[in-house]
Design an enzyme around this catalytic site. Structure first.
Site, PDB file in Angstrom:
ATOM      1  N   LYS A 118       0.811  -1.214   0.000  1.00 17.52           N
ATOM      2  CA  LYS A 118       0.000   0.000   0.000  1.00 17.52           C
ATOM      3  C   LYS A 118       0.852   1.276   0.000  1.00 17.52           C
ATOM      4  CE  LYS A 118      -3.882  -2.449   1.086  1.00 17.52           C
ATOM      5  NZ  LYS A 118      -3.933  -3.873   1.402  1.00 17.52           N
TER       6      LYS A 118
HETATM    7  C1  LIG Z   1      -4.402  -4.925   1.045  1.00 14.99           C
HETATM    8  C2  LIG Z   1      -3.611  -6.178   0.974  1.00 14.99           C
HETATM    9  C3  LIG Z   1      -3.944  -7.220   0.081  1.00 14.99           C
HETATM   10  C4  LIG Z   1      -5.175  -7.155  -0.779  1.00 14.99           C
HETATM   11  O1  LIG Z   1      -5.085  -6.175  -1.783  1.00 14.99           O
HETATM   12  P1  LIG Z   1      -6.413  -5.656  -2.501  1.00 14.99           P
HETATM   13  O2  LIG Z   1      -5.974  -4.537  -3.352  1.00 14.99           O
HETATM   14  O3  LIG Z   1      -7.340  -5.238  -1.397  1.00 14.99           O
HETATM   15  O4  LIG Z   1      -6.955  -6.817  -3.268  1.00 14.99           O
HETATM   16  C5  LIG Z   1      -3.112  -8.311   0.015  1.00 14.99           C
HETATM   17  N1  LIG Z   1      -2.027  -8.411   0.799  1.00 14.99           N
HETATM   18  C6  LIG Z   1      -1.676  -7.448   1.669  1.00 14.99           C
HETATM   19  C7  LIG Z   1      -0.468  -7.632   2.509  1.00 14.99           C
HETATM   20  C8  LIG Z   1      -2.452  -6.298   1.782  1.00 14.99           C
HETATM   21  O5  LIG Z   1      -2.108  -5.343   2.660  1.00 14.99           O
END
Ligand SMILES: *Cc1c(COP(=O)(O)O)cnc(C)c1O
Length: 518
Positions: free
Chosen positions: A118
């Site tokens: 993120k």
């Molecule tokens: C947010 C997240 C996901 C999922 O990603 P999306 O975009 O919500 O499908 C997978 N792995 C981790 C470590 C995350 O923080």
């Protein structure tokens, strides 16, 4: 430039800047642009392109009304000295899962400050958001009428975000002390890892508020969407010159920066002579809200040769069932797993995929989303399912399979992965490579040290009650090192202790908005 509209109606259009500022469309849909894919990125020239070079081109293409200078400034601010790897998202060759199959690579997306993917988007979004602030009419060039507003100079943004664990911290890090902006984060009580929780509750900054909520991520996300749709709340805030927006991947400004690393991964493989320009590759993506994998679809639309996009779910396998049957049914038990950031039953960004693959059919999307809201289930037309399946496939991992995958990947390849990435690893071991694929790439979405307990248990180590002891055990066993910011949480004191009921979130946001300096 009015290029964006809602997935549920094309009658109201706005600029990409306005879409970033608002987050969610007023009718509850997600912002999409019909020009996606009309211009392609030159794949032959990818080898010579740096991450930031690609970021500038791709963001300009998808958010067309930002100026080149603005985007260049955003990219510089977001990606200079904010990641611990010079490639930002380095690719690591893991090895061969099966004989005579394309090799497996890991695209490491966790080298930012909060150790999850993120960061890539949430270092960028605040910079894009800051450049949406309306300026007084007299200083605005005539070609941007939507930027005009008489009460403009002091309008402030309150970011409201539901998190399944990782978005919260990455958004807090991106928005802390950002001028003219406040941020409010809600996470599901008892349903994130201890490390994730501490990352959020110890956040510094005068414009941040963090609260646990009694419920699941889905409950929190639905409540946040309802807050965006609450016109009376919006009116009260507007009187104080505050508007609400989102840092979740429902915001197009969150999604767009994620498209870049698909291209950057490909460029690295070409540079390493692992593939030739034009070769097809496949990506397997640990999925929750469908944002990360949707960015892969955008990359494919921009011309990246992707043979297939593989959705990897955890035990909350609503997407795997959907891809198998064409029926999306959220009426099922919710499981809290070792991959909390994927414990999601309502994958918001699926809505954008349905829009594009139904040939931009707003009526269909609006109808399906209404069914989901009222009945908790919808079924898509057969021809749409066929089309989706020509690009996407999916699988899921049980808790035992996640633990086994972590151990197997470490024992076979000496490579340590976190429980989210382990879902992708497991699904790849269960599905054959597409015949045309020259590389299989799993997205490594978080550092294993965010989930030290699950990782220690999977490796068969003594699992202490204390997460920081687990970190030490994992480090000692594997010869890897915990990211400093995570290890240091052991001695930090939480600032936030709030827990709210779901129906109190609106009031909490309103109160948090008042702390913003006028
Ligand atoms: C947010 C997240 C996901 C999922 O990603 P999306 O975009 O919500 O499908 C997978 N792995 C981790 C470590 C995350 O923080």
């Amino acid at each position: 430039m009015a290029s964006y509209h809602s997935t549920r109606s094309s009658s109201h259009t706005c600029s990409s800047r306005e879409a970033v500022r608002q987050g969610l469309a007023p009718d509850g849909g997600l912002y999409v642009s019909d020009s996606l894919g009309q211009t392609k990125i030159d794949v032959k020239g990818l080898a010579n392109r740096s991450y930031t070079d690609l970021a500038r081109e791709i963001i300009a293409l998808l958010l067309p009304d930002y100026t080149a200078d603005e985007i260049a400034a955003c990219v510089d601010e977001a990606y200079t000295n904010t990641f611990s790897s010079p490639e930002l998202t380095p690719i690591h060759r893991v090895g061969e899962l099966a004989d005579s199959e394309a090799p497996l690579y890991s695209l490491e997306l966790f080298h930012g400050s909060t150790s999850a993917f993120k960061d890539v988007a949430l270092q960028m979004l605040p910079r894009l958001m800051a450049r949406t602030t309306p300026v007084p009419a007299k200083t605005v060039p005539g070609d941007m009428p939507e930027q005009r507003s008489s009460e403009a100079p002091t309008e402030r943004i309150m970011i409201v975000t539901a998190t399944s664990g990782d978005t919260g911290k990455a958004a807090l890090a991106g928005f802390a002390d950002a001028p003219g902006t406040g941020i409010c984060v809600f996470y599901p009580e008892g349903k994130v890892s201890r490390v994730q929780e501490l990352q959020m509750t110890t956040q510094q900054g005068s414009n941040v508020a963090v609260s646990a909520v009694r419920g699941t991520f889905d409950d929190a996300q639905s409540a946040v969407k309802a807050i965006f749709a609450d016109t009376e709340l919006a009116e009260r805030l507007r009187a104080e010159n505050i508007v609400l927006s989102s840092a979740n991947s429902i915001n197009i400004g969150r999604l767009v920066p994620q498209v870049v690393y698909y291209f950057a991964a490909y460029a690295q493989l070409v540079r390493a002579e692992a593939i030739k320009p034009g070769d097809a590759v496949e990506f397997c993506v640990p999925t929750g809200n469908f944002g990360d994998i949707l960015a892969g679809y955008y990359a494919r639309e921009l011309g990246l040769p992707i043979s297939q996009l593989i959705v990897a779910s955890d035990r909350n396998n609503v997407l795997a069932d959907f891809l198998a049957t064409g029926t999306y049914d959220r009426r099922r038990p919710f499981f809290t797993t070792s991959s909390p950031s994927m414990d999601i039953l309502i994958s918001s960004n699926l809505e954008r995929m349905l829009y594009y693959l139904s040939d931009n059919n707003c009526e269909l999307v609006a109808d399906l989303m209404a069914k989901l809201q009222h009945d908790g289930v919808y079924a898509i037309p057969e021809e749409l399912l066929v089309k989706i399946r020509s690009i996407f496939s999916g699988g899921w991992a049980s808790e035992e399979e996640v633990a086994h995958a972590i151990r197997d990947c470490y024992e076979r390849f000496g490579y340590l992965i976190d429980p989210h990435t382990a879902c992708a690893y497991h699904v790849l071991t269960q599905t054959q490579a597409n015949q045309s694929s020259r590389a299989r790439i799993m997205l490594a979405t978080a550092s294993p040290y965010k989930f030290p307990r699950a990782v220690a248990a999977a490796l068969g180590l003594h699992v202490s009650e204390d997460d920081f002891e687990c970190m030490k055990a994992v480090a000692a066993k594997t010869g890897t090192e915990a990211p400093k910011a995570l290890a240091e949480l052991a001695t930090e004191t939480p600032r936030f202790h709030d827990v709210q009921d779901i129906d109190q979130l609106g009031a909490y946001v309103e109160q948090a908005a008042r702390m913003l300096d006028a």
